[in-house]
Design a protein around this motif. Sequence first.
Motif, PDB file in Angstrom:
ATOM      1  N   ASP A   3      -9.122   9.740   4.187  1.00 23.17           N
ATOM      2  CA  ASP A   3      -7.933   8.981   4.552  1.00 23.17           C
ATOM      3  C   ASP A   3      -6.747   9.523   3.759  1.00 23.17           C
ATOM      4  O   ASP A   3      -6.785   9.616   2.533  1.00 23.17           O
ATOM      5  CB  ASP A   3      -8.169   7.504   4.235  1.00 23.17           C
ATOM      6  N   SER A   4      -5.657   9.862   4.457  1.00 25.18           N
ATOM      7  CA  SER A   4      -4.503  10.467   3.789  1.00 25.18           C
ATOM      8  C   SER A   4      -3.789   9.496   2.863  1.00 25.18           C
ATOM      9  O   SER A   4      -2.941   9.912   2.066  1.00 25.18           O
ATOM     10  CB  SER A   4      -3.511  10.994   4.831  1.00 25.18           C
ATOM     11  N   SER A   5      -4.100   8.201   2.967  1.00 27.32           N
ATOM     12  CA  SER A   5      -3.467   7.246   2.061  1.00 27.32           C
ATOM     13  C   SER A   5      -4.092   7.272   0.677  1.00 27.32           C
ATOM     14  O   SER A   5      -3.551   6.677  -0.256  1.00 27.32           O
ATOM     15  CB  SER A   5      -3.542   5.828   2.638  1.00 27.32           C
ATOM     16  N   PHE A   6      -5.225   7.955   0.531  1.00 27.35           N
ATOM     17  CA  PHE A   6      -5.889   8.069  -0.771  1.00 27.35           C
ATOM     18  C   PHE A   6      -5.512   9.401  -1.431  1.00 27.35           C
ATOM     19  O   PHE A   6      -5.529  10.444  -0.800  1.00 27.35           O
ATOM     20  CB  PHE A   6      -7.408   8.010  -0.625  1.00 27.35           C
ATOM     21  N   HIS A   7      -5.205   9.333  -2.694  1.00 23.99           N
ATOM     22  CA  HIS A   7      -4.939  10.534  -3.481  1.00 23.99           C
ATOM     23  C   HIS A   7      -6.238  11.337  -3.627  1.00 23.99           C
ATOM     24  O   HIS A   7      -7.324  10.747  -3.666  1.00 23.99           O
ATOM     25  CB  HIS A   7      -4.420  10.128  -4.866  1.00 23.99           C
ATOM     26  N   ILE A 265      -4.950  -2.490  -6.264  1.00 18.58           N
ATOM     27  CA  ILE A 265      -4.771  -1.063  -6.041  1.00 18.58           C
ATOM     28  C   ILE A 265      -3.618  -0.582  -6.908  1.00 18.58           C
ATOM     29  O   ILE A 265      -2.754  -1.368  -7.323  1.00 18.58           O
ATOM     30  CB  ILE A 265      -4.481  -0.729  -4.566  1.00 18.58           C
ATOM     31  N   ALA A 266      -3.604   0.715  -7.195  1.00 16.30           N
ATOM     32  CA  ALA A 266      -2.500   1.336  -7.921  1.00 16.30           C
ATOM     33  C   ALA A 266      -2.010   2.534  -7.130  1.00 16.30           C
ATOM     34  O   ALA A 266      -2.816   3.305  -6.587  1.00 16.30           O
ATOM     35  CB  ALA A 266      -2.941   1.777  -9.318  1.00 16.30           C
ATOM     36  N   THR A 267      -0.704   2.688  -7.057  1.00 16.37           N
ATOM     37  CA  THR A 267      -0.145   3.862  -6.388  1.00 16.37           C
ATOM     38  C   THR A 267      -0.128   5.060  -7.334  1.00 16.37           C
ATOM     39  O   THR A 267      -0.256   4.918  -8.554  1.00 16.37           O
ATOM     40  CB  THR A 267       1.299   3.602  -5.937  1.00 16.37           C
ATOM     41  N   GLU A 268       0.048   6.220  -6.763  1.00 14.56           N
ATOM     42  CA  GLU A 268       0.344   7.393  -7.574  1.00 14.56           C
ATOM     43  C   GLU A 268       1.732   7.213  -8.202  1.00 14.56           C
ATOM     44  O   GLU A 268       2.492   6.312  -7.797  1.00 14.56           O
ATOM     45  CB  GLU A 268       0.318   8.645  -6.700  1.00 14.56           C
ATOM     46  N   PRO A 269       2.111   8.026  -9.187  1.00 14.78           N
ATOM     47  CA  PRO A 269       3.465   7.913  -9.750  1.00 14.78           C
ATOM     48  C   PRO A 269       4.517   8.022  -8.653  1.00 14.78           C
ATOM     49  O   PRO A 269       4.438   8.899  -7.777  1.00 14.78           O
ATOM     50  CB  PRO A 269       3.535   9.078 -10.726  1.00 14.78           C
ATOM     51  N   LEU A 270       5.487   7.125  -8.689  1.00 13.77           N
ATOM     52  CA  LEU A 270       6.491   7.054  -7.634  1.00 13.77           C
ATOM     53  C   LEU A 270       7.632   8.032  -7.904  1.00 13.77           C
ATOM     54  O   LEU A 270       7.918   8.372  -9.063  1.00 13.77           O
ATOM     55  CB  LEU A 270       7.053   5.634  -7.550  1.00 13.77           C
ATOM     56  N   PRO A 271       8.312   8.493  -6.860  1.00  8.37           N
ATOM     57  CA  PRO A 271       9.488   9.347  -7.054  1.00  8.37           C
ATOM     58  C   PRO A 271      10.533   8.625  -7.903  1.00  8.37           C
ATOM     59  O   PRO A 271      10.637   7.401  -7.876  1.00  8.37           O
ATOM     60  CB  PRO A 271       9.990   9.584  -5.625  1.00  8.37           C
ATOM     61  N   GLU A 336       5.223   3.983   2.360  1.00 10.76           N
ATOM     62  CA  GLU A 336       4.280   4.534   3.350  1.00 10.76           C
ATOM     63  C   GLU A 336       3.775   5.938   2.985  1.00 10.76           C
ATOM     64  O   GLU A 336       2.580   6.220   3.137  1.00 10.76           O
ATOM     65  CB  GLU A 336       4.917   4.543   4.731  1.00 10.76           C
ATOM     66  N   PRO A 337       4.585   6.854   2.481  1.00  8.54           N
ATOM     67  CA  PRO A 337       4.042   8.180   2.147  1.00  8.54           C
ATOM     68  C   PRO A 337       3.328   8.234   0.799  1.00  8.54           C
ATOM     69  O   PRO A 337       2.766   9.277   0.445  1.00  8.54           O
ATOM     70  CB  PRO A 337       5.290   9.068   2.120  1.00  8.54           C
ATOM     71  N   ILE A 338       3.330   7.139   0.065  1.00  3.76           N
ATOM     72  CA  ILE A 338       2.750   7.125  -1.285  1.00  3.76           C
ATOM     73  C   ILE A 338       1.248   6.880  -1.205  1.00  3.76           C
ATOM     74  O   ILE A 338       0.781   5.999  -0.488  1.00  3.76           O
ATOM     75  CB  ILE A 338       3.423   6.037  -2.145  1.00  3.76           C
ATOM     76  N   ARG A 339       0.488   7.650  -1.970  1.00  2.32           N
ATOM     77  CA  ARG A 339      -0.976   7.548  -1.927  1.00  2.32           C
ATOM     78  C   ARG A 339      -1.499   6.647  -3.047  1.00  2.32           C
ATOM     79  O   ARG A 339      -0.827   6.392  -4.044  1.00  2.32           O
ATOM     80  CB  ARG A 339      -1.586   8.943  -2.048  1.00  2.32           C
ATOM     81  N   LEU A 340      -2.731   6.193  -2.844  1.00  2.00           N
ATOM     82  CA  LEU A 340      -3.389   5.321  -3.814  1.00  2.00           C
ATOM     83  C   LEU A 340      -4.272   6.139  -4.738  1.00  2.00           C
ATOM     84  O   LEU A 340      -4.991   7.044  -4.296  1.00  2.00           O
ATOM     85  CB  LEU A 340      -4.254   4.275  -3.098  1.00  2.00           C
ATOM     86  N   HIS A 342      -6.122   4.352  -7.428  1.00  2.00           N
ATOM     87  CA  HIS A 342      -7.158   3.479  -7.976  1.00  2.00           C
ATOM     88  C   HIS A 342      -7.315   2.235  -7.096  1.00  2.00           C
ATOM     89  O   HIS A 342      -6.340   1.754  -6.510  1.00  2.00           O
ATOM     90  CB  HIS A 342      -6.810   2.996  -9.392  1.00  2.00           C
ATOM     91  N   ALA A 343      -8.524   1.734  -7.038  1.00  2.00           N
ATOM     92  CA  ALA A 343      -8.809   0.423  -6.455  1.00  2.00           C
ATOM     93  C   ALA A 343      -9.931  -0.195  -7.266  1.00  2.00           C
ATOM     94  O   ALA A 343     -10.875   0.497  -7.663  1.00  2.00           O
ATOM     95  CB  ALA A 343      -9.216   0.545  -4.990  1.00  2.00           C
ATOM     96  N   TRP A 344      -9.829  -1.486  -7.517  1.00  2.00           N
ATOM     97  CA  TRP A 344     -10.847  -2.135  -8.357  1.00  2.00           C
ATOM     98  C   TRP A 344     -10.863  -3.638  -8.107  1.00  2.00           C
ATOM     99  O   TRP A 344      -9.981  -4.187  -7.439  1.00  2.00           O
ATOM    100  CB  TRP A 344     -10.600  -1.848  -9.833  1.00  2.00           C
ATOM    101  N   GLY A 345     -11.872  -4.276  -8.634  1.00  2.00           N
ATOM    102  CA  GLY A 345     -11.984  -5.726  -8.548  1.00  2.00           C
ATOM    103  C   GLY A 345     -12.472  -6.294  -9.863  1.00  2.00           C
ATOM    104  O   GLY A 345     -12.983  -5.579 -10.728  1.00  2.00           O
ATOM    105  N   GLY A 346     -12.334  -7.602 -10.011  1.00  4.69           N
ATOM    106  CA  GLY A 346     -12.817  -8.293 -11.198  1.00  4.69           C
ATOM    107  C   GLY A 346     -13.030  -9.756 -10.884  1.00  4.69           C
ATOM    108  O   GLY A 346     -12.358 -10.321 -10.010  1.00  4.69           O
ATOM    109  N   TYR A 347     -13.973 -10.380 -11.565  1.00  2.00           N
ATOM    110  CA  TYR A 347     -14.303 -11.779 -11.310  1.00  2.00           C
ATOM    111  C   TYR A 347     -13.403 -12.719 -12.109  1.00  2.00           C
ATOM    112  O   TYR A 347     -13.315 -12.630 -13.327  1.00  2.00           O
ATOM    113  CB  TYR A 347     -15.759 -12.063 -11.661  1.00  2.00           C
ATOM    114  N   VAL A 348     -12.762 -13.623 -11.393  1.00  4.45           N
ATOM    115  CA  VAL A 348     -11.982 -14.701 -11.996  1.00  4.45           C
ATOM    116  C   VAL A 348     -12.906 -15.908 -12.168  1.00  4.45           C
ATOM    117  O   VAL A 348     -13.698 -16.220 -11.278  1.00  4.45           O
ATOM    118  CB  VAL A 348     -10.792 -15.071 -11.087  1.00  4.45           C
TER     119      VAL A 348
END
Length: 448
Positions: A3-7, A265-271, A336-340, A342-348
């Motif tokens: 998927d192009s949305s993933f770094h 989720i976290a984006t890549e460094p932004l312009p 929209e052109p920025i890729r991801l 990291h993705a993660w989860g945690g229990y609350v």
Amino acid sequence: MTDSSFHPEFREAPYWWEAAPPEDASAAPLPGNVDVLIIGSGFAGLSAALEAARAGASVAVLDGGPLGGGASSRSGGMVSSGQKLVLTEALKGLPAEKSAAALEDSKATFEFLKELVARENLDADLQLVGRFFGAFAPSHLDTLKRNAETLHRKTGVTIRILSRAEQRQEVGSDYFHGGFVVEDYGGVHPSKLNRALRGAARGAGATLHSHARVQRTERVPGGHIAHTDRGQVRASHILYATNGYTDAASPWLEKRVIPVMSFQIATEPLPEGMLARLIPRLRMVTDSRNELTYLRPSPDGTRLLFGCRPRAIQTTPTKLAPLMRARMLRIFPELEPIRLTHAWGGYVGMTADRLPHVAEQDGVLHAVGCNGNGVALMSFLGWHAAQLMLGRTNRRAFFADIPFPAVPFAPLRRALVPAASAAYHLADFAANPGEVLAERLGRVPDHH
């Protein structure tokens, strides 16, 4: 990832761990005997360890996994005080004096964290940048205004209410329908805070042990024995600080905590300049959905971090990442052109009464129940629990002086989470069906 949305270097792991990963501390043998044994290496457990060790007690902290591997290093890192209690009905029906005590102690949690970070010189990226609460639906704005006025009246925080036309002062988007700003809130780097607390606890004399899962504890003359995967530890006092990671080692506590997974989720460094357009004052941001959306700049000001629970049915963070990204793009089409990366989860750790608790059962203390508001709150609860164990206070906080109810249908509590989440999603759909449908269809607004 295809998927192009993933770094290309995308990881299913918390962004926070890049700067401060969890720690393997399994080499040292467990102590045979301590004054205070703490189960859980999150904010509550480490804060308790620091306080008890500073008081001269011998202290050991055990964790079933790596130190700092649980929710404390997976959260959004947002810091507030009593807003959760005011903006929900958690205090409804309480006598006036009890409600006032709850709010007073809730406010104290925020002040406590600020003092702790300053006193111990903790490297935690504490930034008091404020928070914007956005109305997800037009019908939510009046409710938010009432909540803002109540929040100011009951907690004294500085509030500024914004119309939809004014909200671009805070977010570079027309997605929300107005909202309000609390100037007094902020954020931390949660994994760096956890690492700093580990260092402070060790500096005070506590020992920390990873990969030492507690199987059960038993009360014996003069104290307790904890049976772990790595042997036994005898202790005069035991504190469970396991929150959303509570398991069958404490059947009594397990019936009182509901683990609910939240995802980010976290984006890549932004312009350069983009983040300043998206969040001009670099504030924390949350919305008024029942199934909350929360977002913030990374502490170094380079990325956007975005969290929510986009589906009622739980799956992996990677599979949910495109759904979270779709919601993010509804708010900020410019991404929209920025890729991801990291993705993660945690229990609350949720409770039946939506309140935090410091509770005693059979001589064992328990400090749990962040209910999605844990950075300052759990740090405060751990500190107070240590004081109670060692007899260093004559005052019991509100959270230590109320009944701790079991969850209805406790054996089914995990199975009921998707049903409750589905009900929240339905309520959000009823409030703003057009937006929910557009998000589900992955439509990106054509205006920035």
